[in-house]
Design an enzyme around this catalytic site. Structure first.
Site, PDB file in Angstrom:
ATOM      1  N   LYS A  68      43.345  36.267  42.718  1.00 29.22           N
ATOM      2  CA  LYS A  68      42.190  36.265  43.620  1.00 29.22           C
ATOM      3  C   LYS A  68      41.979  34.855  44.174  1.00 29.22           C
ATOM      4  O   LYS A  68      42.085  33.865  43.435  1.00 29.22           O
ATOM      5  CB  LYS A  68      40.955  36.727  42.836  1.00 29.22           C
ATOM      6  CG  LYS A  68      39.704  36.914  43.683  1.00 29.22           C
ATOM      7  CD  LYS A  68      38.565  37.437  42.822  1.00 29.22           C
ATOM      8  CE  LYS A  68      37.305  37.696  43.609  1.00 29.22           C
ATOM      9  NZ  LYS A  68      36.200  38.213  42.782  1.00 29.22           N
ATOM     10  N   SER A 143      34.116  42.427  44.504  1.00 28.35           N
ATOM     11  CA  SER A 143      34.707  41.539  45.471  1.00 28.35           C
ATOM     12  C   SER A 143      36.207  41.317  45.320  1.00 28.35           C
ATOM     13  O   SER A 143      36.848  40.839  46.256  1.00 28.35           O
ATOM     14  CB  SER A 143      34.003  40.179  45.405  1.00 28.35           C
ATOM     15  OG  SER A 143      34.193  39.583  44.127  1.00 28.35           O
ATOM     16  N   SER A 167      32.870  42.844  39.904  1.00 30.01           N
ATOM     17  CA  SER A 167      33.943  42.639  40.881  1.00 30.01           C
ATOM     18  C   SER A 167      35.359  42.864  40.397  1.00 30.01           C
ATOM     19  O   SER A 167      36.282  42.899  41.206  1.00 30.01           O
ATOM     20  CB  SER A 167      33.844  41.237  41.475  1.00 30.01           C
ATOM     21  OG  SER A 167      32.839  41.231  42.447  1.00 30.01           O
TER      22      SER A 167
HETATM   23  N1  GLN Z   1      28.841  43.182  44.020  1.00 26.48           N
HETATM   24  C1  GLN Z   1      28.254  42.192  43.173  1.00 26.48           C
HETATM   25  C2  GLN Z   1      27.597  41.123  44.007  1.00 26.48           C
HETATM   26  O1  GLN Z   1      27.697  41.185  45.178  1.00 26.48           O
HETATM   27  C3  GLN Z   1      29.248  41.625  42.221  1.00 26.48           C
HETATM   28  C4  GLN Z   1      30.022  40.470  42.713  1.00 26.48           C
HETATM   29  C5  GLN Z   1      30.975  39.921  41.697  1.00 26.48           C
HETATM   30  O2  GLN Z   1      31.096  40.442  40.583  1.00 26.48           O
HETATM   31  N2  GLN Z   1      31.599  38.807  42.045  1.00 26.48           N
HETATM   32  O3  GLN Z   1      27.012  40.222  43.502  1.00 26.48           O
END
Ligand code: GLN
Length: 461
Positions: A68, A143, A167
């Site tokens: 990532k 994400s 994410s």
């Molecule tokens: N969807 C969640 C957010 O927007 C999780 C993001 C993540 O785990 N990096 O904060």
């Protein structure tokens, strides 16, 4: 006795799991060169449409992993999918990267994600959304969108993602792969571009549960560069992984099966839980009474920490002009600046921190009676691209079942468990803090009798 040779499925060698790839290489069934050639050909063919990779290493030599783009890699562009970091090349490797390199892995590419890991669909990337290989019109989840898709579409052997509120688990669920968020402090965050430091964890995204256990073994353990990282390394023997479900007590939180859960997803999850019962697990209904406040607490704590972490991108010390920061990141910086400002922080940040403590307590109480907790990863399957982009609150709601594990610091696993309308569904298995072993053991047992993880999307692009 001689172990029989691994039968390479008559499909492509890119379909092999990490464990199978290691074994096939040991048996000299193919070379690292062939392995990389096959992966690079697939990437060339499918990446233009899927947009999983932002950067590809055409010269990869070892076992190819996808990383990532919020994980710093020495000499390799790292942008966090933001225009702010366009052209940034870190002078050092994250601890997790060093650990992978020590184990014969190298980086075939950096993967697309929501900008600075803020989002749940992969659409907040400054470089365009990642597409779901099961249906090109759907989001891939986020994400860690690119890492999930790189694994699901066999564009890498395995990947790393990061999980602050879901994410790793949610895109794993949306693309039919395995995703593990380790306990907070299990894996060093050194070199991970920070989103919300008290929640961020790097986790494996893999083609099987066995692979997730192996990658966690590699990347976990003490690190002088991250003082929150504990000094015990995760290790699991095959015997332990294969211990099965028999005798385990499984908690089903009633709050995870209420309003908002798509009935078709609910059915798939309940069938998966029935399978665990057939395997000898005993299920009981439990309650996590403060779950209803988790989303509100998370969306105060996260922006607060984001506003502090993002202060370094001031256009002077680091990165480019901050004008180029995207909508969602700006929104969180503004919210966080407000919730931490004098006169307000006690009403918002301090209160959210108290709620967080109650959520942690809920889990501690529940785990006094159960070994694991199961439920859906996400209330729905992957939605249409663009569907929730104008409505951040609806987007936030999709994090409802994943964020509590981050707030409590406990480990969570997403295992493919079926599909609804042709799109994958993930079963979430939560464990006690530091007890990755039991959730992996259950995931492994489930995988052996169902085989959902072997299903592949048809890529006729
Ligand atoms: N969807 C969640 C957010 O927007 C999780 C993001 C993540 O785990 N990096 O904060």
């Amino acid at each position: 006795m001689q172990k029989s040779k691994l039968q390479i499925k008559n499909q492509n060698l890119t379909e092999l799991t990490l464990t199978e790839t290691l074994r096939a290489l040991e048996e000299k069934q193919f070379s690292l060169e062939e392995l990389n050639k096959n992966y690079l050909e697939r990437i060339e063919k499918y990446n233009p449409q899927l947009n999983a990779y932002l950067h590809i290493n055409q010269d990869n030599k070892k076992i190819p992993a996808a990383i990532k783009d919020v994980i710093s890699t020495r000499g390799v562009p790292t942008t966090a999918s933001s225009k702010v970091l366009q052209g940034y090349i870190p002078p050092y490797d994250s601890t997790v990267i060093n650990r992978l390199l020590e184990n014969g892995i190298s980086i075939i590419g950096k993967t697309n994600c929501d900008e600075f890991a803020m989002g749940g669909s992969g659409e907040n990337s400054a470089y365009g959304p990642t597409k779901n290989p099961w249906d090109i019109n759907k989001v891939s989840g986020g994400s860690s969108s690119g890492s999930a898709v790189a694994v699901a579409a066999d564009l890498c052997v395995f990947a790393l993602g990061s999980d602050t509120g879901g994410s790793v688990r949610q895109p794993a669920s949306f693309t039919g792969i395995v995703g593990l968020k380790p306990s907070y402090g299990r894996v060093s965050r050194y070199g991970l571009i920070a989103m919300a430091s008290s929640l961020d964890q790097i986790g494996p995204m893999t083609k099987s549960v066995e692979d997730a256990a192996l990658v966690l073994d590699w990347i976990s353990g003490e690190d002088g560069y991250d003082s929150n990282c504990i000094n015990s390394k995760f290790q699991i023997t095959n015997n332990k992984l294969q211990q099965g479900v028999k005798g385990l007590t499984i908690g089903m939180p009633k709050e995870y099966f209420g309003v908002g859960l798509d009935p078709k997803v609910e059915k798939v999850i309940k069938d998966a839980i029935k399978k665990l019962e057939e395997l000898g697990g005993e299920t009981i209904e439990i309650s996590l009474p403060h779950s209803q406040y988790a989303l509100a607490a998370y969306y105060v704590i996260v922006p607060s920490e984001v506003s502090s972490n993002m202060a370094r991108y001031d256009g002077i010390r680091f990165g480019k002009d901050r004008e180029s920061i995207g909508q969602e990141v700006k929104r969180r910086i503004m919210l966080g600046t407000y919730s931490l400002s004098s006169g307000y922080w006690e009403d918002y940040y301090a209160k959210a921190a108290k709620v967080r403590a109650l959520i942690k307590q809920d889990f501690e109480k529940a785990f006094a009676n159960v070994d694991i907790i199961v439920g859906p990863v996400s209330p729905t399957v992957a939605w249409n691209l663009g569907e929730k982009m104008d409505d951040p609150l609806t987007m936030y709601l999709s994090d409802i079942y994943t964020i509590s594990a981050n707030l409590a610091g406990i480990p969570g696993l997403s295992v493919p468990c079926g599909s609804s309308d042709g799109l994958p569904v993930g079963l979430q298995i939560l464990g006690k803090q530091w007890d990755e072993e039991t959730i992996l053991r259950v995931g492994y047992a489930y995988e052996q009798v169902t085989g959902w993880h072997n299903k592949k999307p048809k890529l006729d692009l």
